[in-house]
Write a protein that holds these residues in place. Structure first.
Motif, short mmCIF file in Angstrom:
data_model
loop_
_atom_site.label_atom_id
_atom_site.label_comp_id
_atom_site.label_asym_id
_atom_site.label_seq_id
_atom_site.Cartn_x
_atom_site.Cartn_y
_atom_site.Cartn_z
N THR A 625 -35.59 -22.18 -57.35
CA THR A 625 -36.87 -22.01 -58.03
C THR A 625 -37.86 -23.03 -57.49
N TYR A 628 -39.31 -22.22 -54.09
CA TYR A 628 -40.34 -21.20 -54.14
C TYR A 628 -41.63 -21.71 -54.77
N SER A 629 -41.47 -22.55 -55.78
CA SER A 629 -42.69 -22.92 -56.49
C SER A 629 -43.43 -24.10 -55.86
N ARG A 703 -42.87 -12.45 -54.68
CA ARG A 703 -41.61 -13.17 -54.88
C ARG A 703 -40.52 -12.20 -55.31
N GLU A 704 -40.90 -11.27 -56.16
CA GLU A 704 -39.93 -10.29 -56.65
C GLU A 704 -39.37 -9.42 -55.54
N ILE A 706 -39.54 -10.02 -52.21
CA ILE A 706 -39.41 -10.66 -50.90
C ILE A 706 -38.00 -10.55 -50.32
N PHE A 721 -41.94 -15.80 -47.60
CA PHE A 721 -42.73 -16.07 -48.79
C PHE A 721 -43.80 -17.11 -48.47
#
Ligand code: ADP
Ligand code: MG
Length: 797
Positions: A625, A628-629, A703-704, A706, A721
């Protein structure tokens, strides 16, 4: 020589990620030495000494004296070791009941006395208020101002509270203040304080368990009910006669006949006057929805909602909405009621909230187990402070059962046995359903118990405080992070109710209590304490092991405080979620007796193994997480800095005047400079906020999908991403500039500023905030299991 050897051994034994206490211990003699001199000072002199305190040792010595005077409690050496470690920016591990609230308060005051602005982050509103009020006498003696914030605090109260040198508030209240400021267009309306020092209580709960929880600011853009009216009007218009569509099918334009038809339908108004700009905008949006967006091509209608179809993928993009009222127009076109789900205007995780502070420190009963994560995600070190009196609690081995039912029967039996002796029992369950089942079972057995299920922090704290009284039975979920001390024999006077209630009274009045009465009370309390201690102290029963052993320790740690006797045991069943999900082995096939108790030697290993696997999976999720963030967080920072610049300077007008010199010249003859500044700011902020909101939705959506896309092309999803994020972010900023320019050129600007509403540019009419959790009342295990479930269903990286 010998001490060198001891030093080496100590370093060898020291856990990785933990600090050496030696460097703090050497301050203790110096601190103690100052005691007698400080005791001789008048209150005002003490405050003056605090203001001049030069070293961490001075702060500890003066803080100790302030606590002695203000609370009647003289901090133990170990508490001051904790203070010293926090003053060095570390997370301290101190067992439950060791007095972290006071250690932390002296550290917070220390930072404040060095001119820093401190926020003490609590787990909930109740604790923020309790601790601020409880510690107020200490702060006052040190000449440091203190305040707290709760959910009910008004913006003005919050501003004042943040202005205090030390501010107590829950992580979510602080986070929401930061997020809400994101929408303010006037400097005078800002609420949150600039981040400086944060001291986090129950630091592992906040920094690890809750780290991934996003704080969300959502908003509803006023979608006029008249959308239905416009939808009906455009439905009666025909192509070519009333409107024309360009060759690429990207633009639609009303013809003169179309405009006249619409004007008649709207009661004979003139659409092209400034007065009706709003109607014209809405009409255009409705026409766009009617003529350019095709059902089952551009969108589908499912479950009574409009869902967009992404052209490039041909799959349903759940999170995306069309901007600026178009979504509502399509809903009106389809005869659906406007969706009230709102949209996410902005969101941030607790992890990124904490990372804003240049100085972070904290305290908790269980930090070592997450030492490496604290270092990896926050660059924090852990200092393990020994207990003031060694812990003598007896932790029994787990008891394993074949089925949940057999396990719960055995728990009830054990509670009955303990209760018969008068020994207080605290039962920690993994979820609310289980606590209710257990309470029913105990009731059938003729036992009454207090049940806590995470709804009222203040009331629950009072119940937890009594959990150590003779013969009491308390059933609770999620003991981790509750922050309430359990004394044998029951709560102490003044803590029986809330601290702040006692403190709301006049200070002097509280000090003037009848001495005899107080002595009687203290004697009675000591008697209660000793009676329960002789029985073996508080007995803690866990009805299942948590996803991490750290949470098990949190529960056990409620017993055996300050050297009291105590005991703890965990029950596990082969049907527990933890074992079913992560237990690698089939249940031991040794013979299971009628009561279901499994005594196979591998049982212990099995449970420990399942827990280690679960911990590993959770860590991977956290890491993933974060990967990604991280980029989005950095971009958010760029947007925020830019926004702040626009908000506080004349940058917006300068840029817009440069790009639209004629419009600027025209406007500046009619209005003075200030009005134009304000208008330019409104326009620039509107588009920036809109752009960011839409960008976030787009990235969440990407993101969902990718993994699937990247996998198909043999690419690394994270790289993909990132590439998309960089591209779209740049694009977003360009669009914001272009749209701002367009709006500046066309929107009506008067002495009141820019009339954005007239151009159909509406800010969210209302906003609300929430924390994203699958099930706020579910156990951490079931929450984690669900998110793991989702992760597992996705193709791996
Ligand atoms: P923790 O947060 O570490 O679990 P608390 O801060 O809630 O512990 O304190 C536990 C109890 O210990 C409180 O009742 C507090 O008044 C008491 N206490 C703290 N420090 C001292 C001290 N130096 N002497 C006596 N009692 C203390
Ligand atoms: Mg505490």
């Amino acid at each position: 020589m010998a001490s060198g050897f001891r030093g080496r051994v100590r370093r060898f034994l020291q856990k990785p990620g933990t600090a050496d206490l030696g460097r703090y211990q050497r301050f203790l003699p110096e601190i103690t030495e100052q005691g007698p001199r400080l005791r001789g000072l008048a209150d005002a002199q003490l405050a003056a000494a605090a203001a001049e305190a030069a070293s961490a040792a001075d702060i500890c010595a003066i803080g100790r004296e302030a606590a002695r005077r203000g609370l009647g409690e003289e901090p133990f050496d170990v508490q001051l070791l904790g203070t010293l470690a926090m003053l060095s920016g570390q997370v301290v591990e101190m067992a439950t009941g060791e007095g972290k609230t006071l250690s932390g308060a002296i550290a917070a005051a220390g930072y404040a006395l060095r001119g820093r602005s401190v926020q003490v982050m609590s787990v909930n509103d109740y604790l923020a208020r309790r601790d601020a009020e409880w510690m107020r006498p200490v702060y006052e003696l040190l000449g440091v101002t203190v305040a707290w914030i709760g959910q009910e605090s008004s913006p003005q109260q919050r501003r004042l509270a943040y202005a205090a040198q030390v501010t107590y508030a829950s992580a979510s209240e602080i986070g929401f203040d930061v997020l809400r400021d994101r929408l303010r267009t006037d400097v005078a309306d800002l609420v949150a304080a600039a981040p400086d020092v944060v001291l986090i209580d129950e630091a592992d709960s906040v920094l690890i368990d809750e780290a991934r929880v996003p704080l969300v600011l959502a908003g509803a853009v006023a979608t006029a009910a008249a959308d239905t009216q416009m939808a009906q009007i455009v439905r009666r218009l025909s192509r070519r006669l009333h409107y024309e569509i360009d060759e690429e099918g990207r633009n639609v334009r009303l013809t003169d006949a179309g405009a006249r038809a619409a004007e008649r339908a709207l009661g004979g108004i003139d659409l092209y006057t400034e007065e009706h700009l709003d109607a014209l905008t809405r009409l255009n949006v409705a026409l766009h929805a009617h003529a350019l967006l095709q059902r089952d091509v551009d969108y589908i209608v499912a479950d009574g909602r409009v869902r967009l179809v992404d052209e490039s993928r041909g799959r349903v993009a759940r999170l995306q909405r069309w901007p600026d009222g178009l979504h509502a127009a399509v809903e009106a076109k389809e005869g659906l009621s406007a969706s009230d789900s709102g949209e996410i205007l902005d969101s941030m995780t607790i992890q990124s909230l904490v990372r804003r502070y240049p100085t972070v420190c904290g305290m908790t009963g269980t930090a070592v187990a997450v030492g490496e994560q604290l270092r990896e995600f926050y660059g924090l070190e852990v200092a393990v402070i020994p207990p003031n009196v060694p812990c003598v609690r007896i932790d029994e081995p787990d008891r394993l059962y074949a089925t949940v039912r057999q396990k719960e029967e055995a728990v009830a039996d054990l509670v009955t046995t303990m209760h018969a002796q008068g020994r207080p029992v605290l039962i920690g369950t993994l979820d609310v359903a289980e606590s209710e089942r257990l309470a029913r079972r105990l009731k059938l057995a003729g036992l009454s118990c207090a049940v806590l299920n995470a709804k009222n922090d203040a009331q629950e704290a009072a119940i937890v405080a009594e959990a150590g009284a003779y013969g009491s039975i308390t059933v609770s979920t999620q003991m981790a992070g509750r922050g309430t001390d359990i004394r044998l024999g029951g709560a102490k006077r003044g803590q029986r109710t809330d601290h702040h209630q006692a403190r709301d009274h006049d200070h002097d009045q509280a000090a003037g209590h009848d001495n005899d009465q107080a002595r009687d009370h203290d004697q009675a309390r000591d008697h209660d304490h000793n009676q329960v201690a002789e029985l073996g102290g508080l007995y803690v029963i866990g009805t299942g092991r948590h996803v991490s052993s750290r949470l098990d320790h949190q529960l056990r740690g409620r017993s055996g405080r300050q050297g009291d006797p105590g005991g703890s045991v965990f029950f596990v069943s082969m049907q527990d979620e933890l074992i079913v999900q992560y237990g690698r082995e089939a249940p031991p096939d040794a013979e299971v007796p009628p009561d279901g108790r499994i005594t196979d030697a591998r049982a212990d290993w099995l449970v420990g193994h399942a827990q280690r696997v679960a911990e590993g999976v959770l860590l991977d999720i956290h890491r993933n997480t974060w990967r990604y963030s991280k980029l989005i967080e950095d971009q958010r920072q760029i947007v925020l800095e830019h926004r702040d610049q626009v908000l506080r300077t004349g940058e917006a007008l300068q840029a817009l005047a440069g790009r639209c010199p004629e419009r600027f010249a025209e406007l500046s003859t009619a209005l003075d400079e200030d009005v134009l500044q304000k208008a330019a700011r409104q326009i620039a902020l509107y588009h920036l906020d809109r752009g960011w909101t839409e960008y976030l939705a787009r990235m969440a959506d990407i993101r969902e999908g990718i993994h699937l896309r990247a996998l198909g092309r043999g690419l690394n999803p994270l790289d993909q991403f990132h590439a998309e994020a960089v591209r779209l972010f740049g694009h977003m900023l360009d669009e914001v500039a272009r749209q701002s320019e367009e709006t500046f050129a066309t929107v009506p600007i008067s002495a009141d500023g820019a009339d954005l509403a007239a151009a159909g540019l509406m800010r969210a009419s209302s906003t609300w905030t929430y924390l994203v959790q699958d099930d706020p009342f579910g156990s951490p295990l079931s929450r984690a299991a669900r998110s793991i479930g989702r992760l597992i269903r996705k193709p791996p990286n």
